[in-house]
Design a protein around this motif. Structure first.
Motif, PDB file in Angstrom:
ATOM      1  N   GLN A 100       0.834  -1.206   0.000  1.00  0.00           N
ATOM      2  CA  GLN A 100       0.000   0.000   0.000  1.00  0.00           C
ATOM      3  C   GLN A 100       0.868   1.256   0.000  1.00  0.00           C
ATOM      4  OE1 GLN A 100      -3.472   0.459  -0.176  1.00  0.00           O
ATOM      5  NE2 GLN A 100      -3.240  -1.664  -0.851  1.00  0.00           N
ATOM      6  N   PRO A 101       0.463   2.303  -0.715  1.00  0.00           N
ATOM      7  CA  PRO A 101       1.244   3.543  -0.740  1.00  0.00           C
ATOM      8  C   PRO A 101       1.421   4.123   0.659  1.00  0.00           C
ATOM      9  CG  PRO A 101      -0.415   3.556  -2.466  1.00  0.00           C
ATOM     10  CD  PRO A 101      -0.703   2.361  -1.611  1.00  0.00           C
ATOM     11  N   MET A 102       2.531   4.824   0.847  1.00  0.00           N
ATOM     12  CA  MET A 102       2.821   5.467   2.124  1.00  0.00           C
ATOM     13  C   MET A 102       2.022   6.765   2.254  1.00  0.00           C
ATOM     14  SD  MET A 102       5.094   3.516   3.567  1.00  0.00           S
ATOM     15  CE  MET A 102       6.402   2.325   3.255  1.00  0.00           C
TER      16      MET A 102
ATOM     17  N   ILE B  46      11.917  16.711  -9.087  1.00  0.00           N
ATOM     18  CA  ILE B  46      12.127  16.106  -7.779  1.00  0.00           C
ATOM     19  C   ILE B  46      11.564  14.695  -7.770  1.00  0.00           C
ATOM     20  CG2 ILE B  46      12.162  18.316  -6.572  1.00  0.00           C
ATOM     21  CD1 ILE B  46       9.287  17.818  -5.732  1.00  0.00           C
ATOM     22  N   VAL B  47      12.213  13.825  -6.996  1.00  0.00           N
ATOM     23  CA  VAL B  47      11.822  12.418  -6.957  1.00  0.00           C
ATOM     24  C   VAL B  47      11.555  12.005  -5.511  1.00  0.00           C
ATOM     25  CG1 VAL B  47      13.058  11.788  -9.051  1.00  0.00           C
ATOM     26  CG2 VAL B  47      14.247  11.747  -6.872  1.00  0.00           C
ATOM     27  N   PRO B  48      10.553  11.165  -5.300  1.00  0.00           N
ATOM     28  CA  PRO B  48      10.220  10.726  -3.942  1.00  0.00           C
ATOM     29  C   PRO B  48      11.002   9.475  -3.552  1.00  0.00           C
ATOM     30  CG  PRO B  48       8.554   9.958  -5.452  1.00  0.00           C
ATOM     31  CD  PRO B  48       9.568  10.700  -6.283  1.00  0.00           C
ATOM     32  N   TYR B  49      11.203   9.310  -2.255  1.00  0.00           N
ATOM     33  CA  TYR B  49      11.792   8.083  -1.743  1.00  0.00           C
ATOM     34  C   TYR B  49      11.239   7.830  -0.345  1.00  0.00           C
ATOM     35  CZ  TYR B  49      14.997  11.086   0.918  1.00  0.00           C
ATOM     36  OH  TYR B  49      15.525  12.027   1.761  1.00  0.00           O
ATOM     37  N   VAL B  50      11.344   6.594   0.105  1.00  0.00           N
ATOM     38  CA  VAL B  50      10.814   6.192   1.404  1.00  0.00           C
ATOM     39  C   VAL B  50      11.972   5.963   2.361  1.00  0.00           C
ATOM     40  CG1 VAL B  50       9.489   4.437   2.649  1.00  0.00           C
ATOM     41  CG2 VAL B  50       8.771   5.151   0.367  1.00  0.00           C
TER      42      VAL B  50
ATOM     43  N   GLN C  19      -5.947   3.812  -4.927  1.00  0.00           N
ATOM     44  CA  GLN C  19      -5.733   2.529  -5.594  1.00  0.00           C
ATOM     45  C   GLN C  19      -4.387   2.519  -6.307  1.00  0.00           C
ATOM     46  OE1 GLN C  19      -9.116   1.812  -8.079  1.00  0.00           O
ATOM     47  NE2 GLN C  19     -10.460   1.384  -6.369  1.00  0.00           N
ATOM     48  N   ASN C  20      -3.360   2.951  -5.555  1.00  0.00           N
ATOM     49  CA  ASN C  20      -1.969   2.937  -6.028  1.00  0.00           C
ATOM     50  C   ASN C  20      -1.720   3.862  -7.204  1.00  0.00           C
ATOM     51  OD1 ASN C  20      -1.535   1.098  -4.048  1.00  0.00           O
ATOM     52  ND2 ASN C  20      -1.208  -0.643  -5.396  1.00  0.00           N
ATOM     53  N   GLN C  21      -2.655   4.806  -7.484  1.00  0.00           N
ATOM     54  CA  GLN C  21      -2.425   5.800  -8.521  1.00  0.00           C
ATOM     55  C   GLN C  21      -2.176   7.131  -7.839  1.00  0.00           C
ATOM     56  OE1 GLN C  21      -2.188   4.991 -11.782  1.00  0.00           O
ATOM     57  NE2 GLN C  21      -2.478   2.894 -11.090  1.00  0.00           N
TER      58      GLN C  21
ATOM     59  N   ARG D 172       7.105   0.031  -3.675  1.00  0.00           N
ATOM     60  CA  ARG D 172       7.107  -0.213  -5.121  1.00  0.00           C
ATOM     61  C   ARG D 172       6.185   0.759  -5.852  1.00  0.00           C
ATOM     62  NH1 ARG D 172       6.101  -6.320  -6.571  1.00  0.00           N
ATOM     63  NH2 ARG D 172       7.892  -6.555  -5.167  1.00  0.00           N
ATOM     64  N   PHE D 173       5.202   1.318  -5.140  1.00  0.00           N
ATOM     65  CA  PHE D 173       4.284   2.265  -5.770  1.00  0.00           C
ATOM     66  C   PHE D 173       5.002   3.491  -6.310  1.00  0.00           C
ATOM     67  CE2 PHE D 173       4.807   3.926  -1.553  1.00  0.00           C
ATOM     68  CZ  PHE D 173       4.672   5.297  -1.682  1.00  0.00           C
TER      69      PHE D 173
END
Length: 317
Positions: free
Chosen positions: A12-14, A38-42, A170-172, A120-121
């Motif tokens: 599930q997305p964060m 810019i790019v996201p990361y967890v 829904q992961n979008q 992975r999202f």
């Protein structure tokens, strides 16, 4: 929980507050406005929290040191206890330049977590271009300061940008930028006005193919042999149809962009470029030629995410 439901919960997305952002590149448009990609990361802590939430106490990690291309690296194995069996998946990351143990462990954890679907999202998110301003904007903002290659020239950039808000469903995801959307998505007039490859003439396609060959250090005399990648017999470029030229261009162009961005933006040596590609493709890659037909826009975005995570860990260490 079933195995499938566990994987779905892990993937599930964060929440927005669990996502960090990093500037990948900066561009200036014809009006002089600076925009940043810019790019996201967890963060590793968010990954651990997700495992706690879904698996409770029934998960564990193991690490081991190893060598990749004669360089120290860390391998992380994440194991989840399910149906009286430990299910394990692993991945590895090179040790970082600063605080190599801490950075290597963190990166290895992130990569192993992706094997279970955590984070992975991020790979399906669109690109995020945001304007850079000299004054801090209202709301959540981030500071940018450092040397960047802006439109091909090195430049020290400093300022602020507004953190994107992800509307996850829904992961979008979509980017909520209000009135700034058009400017953010079009960092330069020159870029937005560029023709699509399908609009190129055969002569333009031939030129683009030669440019690709030059970047990939492939002798143009070898060009006729490349047509077998699109299931065509060898032929000179000037004798190929537009459809055949377009097919060859669409194979070469992602590899060209991979090499250019790795070289100009990430400052990676050829050895490191090939190592990252080998790591992603899970096969030994010894030359750019071997990447033809193996990379597309989607796959190079995933590799760039891995590279950015590595570089980000080095900078934060």
């Amino acid at each position: 929980m079933t195995g499938i439901s566990i994987l779905e919960a892990l993937a599930q997305p964060m929440e927005d507050n669990e996502i960090e952002w990093k500037v990948q590149t900066v561009s200036r448009n014809n009006q002089g406005q600076l925009n940043a990609l810019i790019v996201p990361y967890v963060q590793a802590r968010a990954i651990q929290s997700r495992l706690d939430k879904v698996c409770g106490l029934l998960w564990q990690t193991k690490y081991r040191e190893l060598t990749i291309f004669e360089k120290p690296a860390i391998e992380c194995t994440i194991s989840i206890f399910h149906n009286n069996v430990w299910i394990s998946r692993c991945d590895a990351a090179e040790a970082t330049q600063y605080e190599s143990v801490k950075g290597g462990y963190s990166d290895a954890l992130k990569r192993a977590a992706v094997q279970f679907g955590i984070g992975r999202f991020l790979y399906s998110l669109p690109q995020f271009w945001v304007p850079i301003s000299n004054t801090r904007p209202q709301g959540q903002s981030e500071y940018i300061g450092g040397q960047y290659k802006v439109n091909g020239k090195n430049e020290y950039v400093k300022g602020y940008y507004t953190r994107p808000e992800l509307n996850l469903n829904q992961n979008q995801a979509s980017l909520e930028t209000g009135k700034q959307t058009s400017a953010a998505q079009q960092p330069s007039t020159k870029q937005s006005n560029k023709k699509e490859p399908t609009e190129y003439s055969p002569q333009q396609l031939q030129k683009e193919i030669f440019d690709c060959l030059q970047v990939l250090n492939i002798n143009p005399q070898y060009a006729p042999n490349l047509f077998h990648y699109i299931h065509c017999p060898p032929k000179q470029l000037q004798h190929a149809s537009k459809e055949e030229l377009l097919g060859l261009y669409e194979l070469l162009h992602p590899v060209k962009m991979y090499v250019l961005i790795c070289t100009d933006t990430f400052k990676l040596s050829v050895e490191h470029q090939l190592w990252y590609a080998s790591h992603f493709l899970e096969q030994s890659i010894g030359s750019y030629m071997q990447l033809i037909g193996c990379l597309d826009d989607s796959s190079i975005r995933i590799i760039f995410d891995i590279i950015r995570n590595d570089l980000n860990t080095q900078q934060r260490a």
